[in-house]
Design an enzyme around this catalytic site. Structure first.
Site, PDB file in Angstrom:
ATOM      1  N   LYS A  23       0.818  -1.218   0.000  1.00 30.88           N
ATOM      2  CA  LYS A  23       0.000   0.000   0.000  1.00 30.88           C
ATOM      3  C   LYS A  23       0.849   1.264   0.000  1.00 30.88           C
ATOM      4  CE  LYS A  23      -4.482  -1.299   1.758  1.00 30.88           C
ATOM      5  NZ  LYS A  23      -5.574  -0.919   2.662  1.00 30.88           N
TER       6      LYS A  23
ATOM      7  N   LYS B  47      -4.520  -9.947  -6.662  1.00 31.80           N
ATOM      8  CA  LYS B  47      -5.730 -10.112  -5.860  1.00 31.80           C
ATOM      9  C   LYS B  47      -6.828  -9.156  -6.354  1.00 31.80           C
ATOM     10  CE  LYS B  47      -5.677  -7.934  -1.709  1.00 31.80           C
ATOM     11  NZ  LYS B  47      -5.466  -7.640  -0.300  1.00 31.80           N
TER      12      LYS B  47
ATOM     13  N   LYS C 171     -10.330  -3.435  -4.150  1.00 37.59           N
ATOM     14  CA  LYS C 171     -11.063  -2.173  -4.302  1.00 37.59           C
ATOM     15  C   LYS C 171     -10.182  -1.100  -4.934  1.00 37.59           C
ATOM     16  CE  LYS C 171     -13.534  -2.863   0.022  1.00 37.59           C
ATOM     17  NZ  LYS C 171     -13.437  -2.661   1.477  1.00 37.59           N
TER      18      LYS C 171
HETATM   19  P1  AMP Z   1     -10.955  -5.056   3.016  1.00 35.97           P
HETATM   20  O1  AMP Z   1     -11.743  -4.716   1.832  1.00 35.97           O
HETATM   21  O2  AMP Z   1      -9.482  -4.953   2.784  1.00 35.97           O
HETATM   22  O3  AMP Z   1     -11.402  -4.368   4.260  1.00 35.97           O
HETATM   23  O4  AMP Z   1     -11.197  -6.609   3.272  1.00 35.97           O
HETATM   24  C1  AMP Z   1     -12.325  -7.097   3.967  1.00 35.97           C
HETATM   25  C2  AMP Z   1     -12.327  -8.615   4.003  1.00 35.97           C
HETATM   26  O5  AMP Z   1     -12.401  -9.139   2.674  1.00 35.97           O
HETATM   27  C3  AMP Z   1     -11.076  -9.234   4.634  1.00 35.97           C
HETATM   28  O6  AMP Z   1     -11.457 -10.363   5.412  1.00 35.97           O
HETATM   29  C4  AMP Z   1     -10.263  -9.662   3.446  1.00 35.97           C
HETATM   30  O7  AMP Z   1      -9.428 -10.756   3.733  1.00 35.97           O
HETATM   31  C5  AMP Z   1     -11.350 -10.056   2.456  1.00 35.97           C
HETATM   32  N1  AMP Z   1     -10.870  -9.900   1.070  1.00 35.97           N
HETATM   33  C6  AMP Z   1     -10.508  -8.745   0.449  1.00 35.97           C
HETATM   34  N2  AMP Z   1     -10.112  -8.981  -0.812  1.00 35.97           N
HETATM   35  C7  AMP Z   1     -10.223 -10.317  -1.003  1.00 35.97           C
HETATM   36  C8  AMP Z   1      -9.971 -11.192  -2.116  1.00 35.97           C
HETATM   37  N3  AMP Z   1      -9.543 -10.717  -3.294  1.00 35.97           N
HETATM   38  N4  AMP Z   1     -10.214 -12.519  -1.941  1.00 35.97           N
HETATM   39  C9  AMP Z   1     -10.663 -13.013  -0.771  1.00 35.97           C
HETATM   40  N5  AMP Z   1     -10.918 -12.245   0.312  1.00 35.97           N
HETATM   41  C10 AMP Z   1     -10.703 -10.911   0.201  1.00 35.97           C
END
Ligand code: AMP
Ligand code: TRP
Length: 332
Positions: free
Chosen positions: A111, A194, A197
């Site tokens: 990041k 991955k 967002k």
């Molecule tokens: P975040 O959007 O970073 O707050 O992520 C929220 C949740 O979504 C966390 O548990 C992450 O591990 C999961 N997550 C985010 N991106 C992915 C992805 N590409 N595949 C699987 N899980 C994800």
């Protein structure tokens, strides 16, 4: 007693990775455990957020939780900044975690990018705040996607060091719950990255709020290789894009990878993509529809978050007091 805590940041659109890696698993766990689910707005501002958009995103993520099937009466659903114990415990953890530990965090490196000097200090200590989120409730299990594994290991290190340094048994050992066939959903444009967002191209991800047409378009344009589908799951090795689409199908359809491969063995990707689009639409569009309805009554969402924050606070306050006493903070 087992207690679950997990969180999602209110930044930009929720996507299929968030849903399959996290939120959908939470829906299943809520009947087995005491669950606390959090919209982590304090984590979000580790990178710049427009205040108006942050408020809107916070409500939208809360709506997505409810629309996906989280019951805010049996679970606790709230936004992080409403419960001050997170910030207070995070400070204590800033003094427990070692710089060497934080320096190893790959998410910070990704990041912060090349211009590390210009990253916020908050982004650097983000994993300490995450540990505080979990340990403010003495949560024992944390359902997340695979990308959070390293942060959870740090959380365990912090808990152990705190217990050791103060000679207490204050904090439990936290177990990650990384569940399902899509614990790491990859970008539709590049099977080695991955789904995220923050990826500039919207074509790289399926958002929870995408229309049926958008889902069809994105899956049709998703990168694949020229081979048909293999006749066993081992045939997906070294084919990251194919493997990703199969995993998504398996997770959405609640099937094993083997079952999906058996069903589509030897079929072309155009056939498989049509089936995948239909399945994704069938599973995601009702959630989007329900989110839209919920978003029309902002007052209702705010009431849910307020109620959740009160219940969260009732659990976190006594734990925070215990920690403050242990540390030696005087409260005459
Ligand atoms: P975040 O959007 O970073 O707050 O992520 C929220 C949740 O979504 C966390 O548990 C992450 O591990 C999961 N997550 C985010 N991106 C992915 C992805 N590409 N595949 C699987 N899980 C994800
Ligand atoms: N860091 C997590 C992410 O980006 C979000 C998060 C913050 C979290 N606090 C948490 C997840 C506590 C689980 C438990 O995905």
């Amino acid at each position: 007693m087992a207690r679950i805590f997990s969180g999602v940041q209110p930044t930009g659109n929720l996507h299929l990775g968030n849903y399959l890696g996290a939120i959908r698993n939470w829906v299943r766990l809520q009947t087995q455990y005491e669950c606390i689910f959090c919209v982590v707005d304090m984590h979000a501002i580790t990178v710049w957020q427009d205040p108006k958009e942050l408020r809107a995103s916070t409500r939208e993520v809360a709506a997505a939780f409810i629309a996906s099937g989280i019951d805010p009466k049996s679970c606790i659903l709230f936004n992080q900044s409403q419960v001050s114990a997170h910030a207070e415990l995070a400070w204590i953890f800033n003094c427990v975690a070692r710089l060497g530990w934080l320096n190893r965090m790959t998410q910070f490196k990704e990041k912060a990018g090349k211009d590390r000097e210009n990253a916020s200090a908050g982004l650097y200590v983000y994993p300490n705040l995450m540990a505080a989120d979990i340990l403010a409730y003495k949560a024992t299990h944390v359902p997340v996607g695979e990308d959070q594994k390293q942060h959870l290991e740090l959380c365990r290190d912090i808990a152990q060091k705190f217990n050791h340094d103060y000679g207490t048994e204050t904090f439990p050992v936290v177990e990650p719950l990384i569940l399902g066939e899509a614990t790491r959903v990859m970008s539709l444009r590049d099977g080695t990255r991955k789904m995220s967002k923050s990826e500039p191209s919207d074509m790289s991800r399926i958002n929870l709020t995408d229309s049926a047409d958008q889902i069809v378009q994105k899956i049709r344009k998703a990168k694949t290789d020229p081979e048909p589908l293999p006749d066993n799951a081992a045939g997906l090795e070294a084919r990251p894009e194919a493997a990703n689409l199969v995993n998504i199908y398996a997770a959405l359809g609640d099937l094993s990878r083997d079952a999906v491969v058996a069903q589509f063995a030897g079929k072309t990707f155009s056939v498989f993509k049509d089936a995948l689009s239909q399945l994704a639409i069938e599973k995601l569009n009702p959630i989007a529809e329900r989110m839209r309805e919920l978003m029309q009554d902002q007052g209702q969402i705010d009431a849910v978050l307020r109620d959740g924050a009160e219940r969260a606070n009732a659990i976190a306050q006594p734990i925070l007091r215990e920690v403050q006493d242990t540390v030696g903070f005087l409260r005459p």
